[in-house]
Design a protein around this motif. Structure first.
Motif, PDB file in Angstrom:
ATOM      1  N   ASN A 139       0.873  -1.167   0.000  1.00 43.27           N
ATOM      2  CA  ASN A 139       0.000   0.000   0.000  1.00 43.27           C
ATOM      3  C   ASN A 139       0.916   1.226   0.000  1.00 43.27           C
ATOM      4  O   ASN A 139       1.286   1.745   1.055  1.00 43.27           O
ATOM      5  CB  ASN A 139      -0.905  -0.033   1.232  1.00 43.27           C
ATOM      6  N   LEU A 140       1.298   1.661  -1.193  1.00 44.48           N
ATOM      7  CA  LEU A 140       2.292   2.720  -1.330  1.00 44.48           C
ATOM      8  C   LEU A 140       1.851   4.037  -0.707  1.00 44.48           C
ATOM      9  O   LEU A 140       2.653   4.706  -0.048  1.00 44.48           O
ATOM     10  CB  LEU A 140       2.629   2.937  -2.805  1.00 44.48           C
ATOM     11  N   PHE A 185      11.847  -8.098   3.009  1.00 43.95           N
ATOM     12  CA  PHE A 185      11.311  -6.744   3.166  1.00 43.95           C
ATOM     13  C   PHE A 185      10.099  -6.754   4.083  1.00 43.95           C
ATOM     14  O   PHE A 185      10.006  -5.962   5.026  1.00 43.95           O
ATOM     15  CB  PHE A 185      10.945  -6.170   1.794  1.00 43.95           C
ATOM     16  N   ILE A 186       9.174  -7.654   3.823  1.00 42.72           N
ATOM     17  CA  ILE A 186       7.941  -7.738   4.610  1.00 42.72           C
ATOM     18  C   ILE A 186       8.267  -8.028   6.075  1.00 42.72           C
ATOM     19  O   ILE A 186       7.777  -7.356   6.978  1.00 42.72           O
ATOM     20  CB  ILE A 186       6.992  -8.805   4.034  1.00 42.72           C
ATOM     21  N   ALA A 187       9.115  -9.024   6.308  1.00 39.79           N
ATOM     22  CA  ALA A 187       9.488  -9.384   7.679  1.00 39.79           C
ATOM     23  C   ALA A 187      10.203  -8.219   8.362  1.00 39.79           C
ATOM     24  O   ALA A 187       9.963  -7.930   9.539  1.00 39.79           O
ATOM     25  CB  ALA A 187      10.367 -10.626   7.681  1.00 39.79           C
ATOM     26  N   GLY A 188      11.081  -7.535   7.635  1.00 37.29           N
ATOM     27  CA  GLY A 188      11.815  -6.410   8.200  1.00 37.29           C
ATOM     28  C   GLY A 188      10.908  -5.269   8.607  1.00 37.29           C
ATOM     29  O   GLY A 188      11.094  -4.654   9.653  1.00 37.29           O
ATOM     30  N   VAL A 189       9.905  -4.979   7.780  1.00 35.61           N
ATOM     31  CA  VAL A 189       8.953  -3.911   8.105  1.00 35.61           C
ATOM     32  C   VAL A 189       8.188  -4.264   9.371  1.00 35.61           C
ATOM     33  O   VAL A 189       8.085  -3.461  10.304  1.00 35.61           O
ATOM     34  CB  VAL A 189       7.977  -3.660   6.933  1.00 35.61           C
ATOM     35  N   ASP A 196       4.353  -0.603  15.348  1.00 34.14           N
ATOM     36  CA  ASP A 196       3.068   0.077  15.263  1.00 34.14           C
ATOM     37  C   ASP A 196       2.345  -0.157  13.930  1.00 34.14           C
ATOM     38  O   ASP A 196       1.231   0.320  13.738  1.00 34.14           O
ATOM     39  CB  ASP A 196       3.229   1.582  15.519  1.00 34.14           C
ATOM     40  N   LEU A 197       2.979  -0.905  13.017  1.00 30.04           N
ATOM     41  CA  LEU A 197       2.357  -1.220  11.732  1.00 30.04           C
ATOM     42  C   LEU A 197       1.866  -2.658  11.713  1.00 30.04           C
ATOM     43  O   LEU A 197       2.525  -3.554  12.235  1.00 30.04           O
ATOM     44  CB  LEU A 197       3.371  -1.033  10.593  1.00 30.04           C
ATOM     45  N   SER A 198       0.725  -2.854  11.078  1.00 32.25           N
ATOM     46  CA  SER A 198       0.226  -4.221  10.897  1.00 32.25           C
ATOM     47  C   SER A 198       0.391  -4.615   9.435  1.00 32.25           C
ATOM     48  O   SER A 198       0.507  -3.753   8.546  1.00 32.25           O
ATOM     49  CB  SER A 198      -1.249  -4.322  11.291  1.00 32.25           C
ATOM     50  N   PHE A 199       0.387  -5.911   9.193  1.00 36.72           N
ATOM     51  CA  PHE A 199       0.516  -6.414   7.828  1.00 36.72           C
ATOM     52  C   PHE A 199      -0.529  -5.771   6.925  1.00 36.72           C
ATOM     53  O   PHE A 199      -0.225  -5.304   5.834  1.00 36.72           O
ATOM     54  CB  PHE A 199       0.368  -7.945   7.810  1.00 36.72           C
ATOM     55  N   HIS A 200      -1.777  -5.740   7.368  1.00 38.79           N
ATOM     56  CA  HIS A 200      -2.876  -5.288   6.522  1.00 38.79           C
ATOM     57  C   HIS A 200      -2.899  -3.774   6.301  1.00 38.79           C
ATOM     58  O   HIS A 200      -3.594  -3.307   5.405  1.00 38.79           O
ATOM     59  CB  HIS A 200      -4.214  -5.785   7.067  1.00 38.79           C
ATOM     60  N   GLU A 201      -2.151  -3.023   7.085  1.00 35.18           N
ATOM     61  CA  GLU A 201      -2.018  -1.590   6.821  1.00 35.18           C
ATOM     62  C   GLU A 201      -1.052  -1.348   5.664  1.00 35.18           C
ATOM     63  O   GLU A 201      -1.284  -0.476   4.840  1.00 35.18           O
ATOM     64  CB  GLU A 201      -1.473  -0.855   8.054  1.00 35.18           C
TER      65      GLU A 201
END
Length: 79
Positions: free
Chosen positions: A10-11, A53-57, A63-68
């Motif tokens: 979600n850019l 990348f996903i795991a690092g984020v 404070d970020l969730s996968f779906h955000e």
């Protein structure tokens, strides 16, 4: 043919998040554990986010969730 789930980013959300937190792409890349080139390509839509990348984020930004940040897109594979 078989359906395959592709994870996209979600850019708009991520760009707004980085701007709000005053985090540069270089700082973001360092924190996530990827190169700035990788972040730049993902942010410009030239590359889809990979597992590292996903795991690092998700690991670095509690404070970020996968779906955000990410979403699934169904694409057809070419067998």
């Amino acid at each position: 043919m078989k359906d395959v789930n592709v994870i996209l980013i979600n850019l708009d959300f991520l760009k707004a998040y980085l701007k709000d937190k005053d985090i540069s792409q270089s700082q973001f890349a360092d924190k996530v554990g990827v190169t700035q080139t990788t972040v730049n390509r993902i942010m410009n839509g030239k590359r889809n986010p990979g597992g590292k990348f996903i795991a690092g984020v998700l690991r670095s930004f509690n404070d970020l969730s996968f779906h955000e940040v990410f979403y699934y897109d169904t694409a057809l594979s070419t067998e």
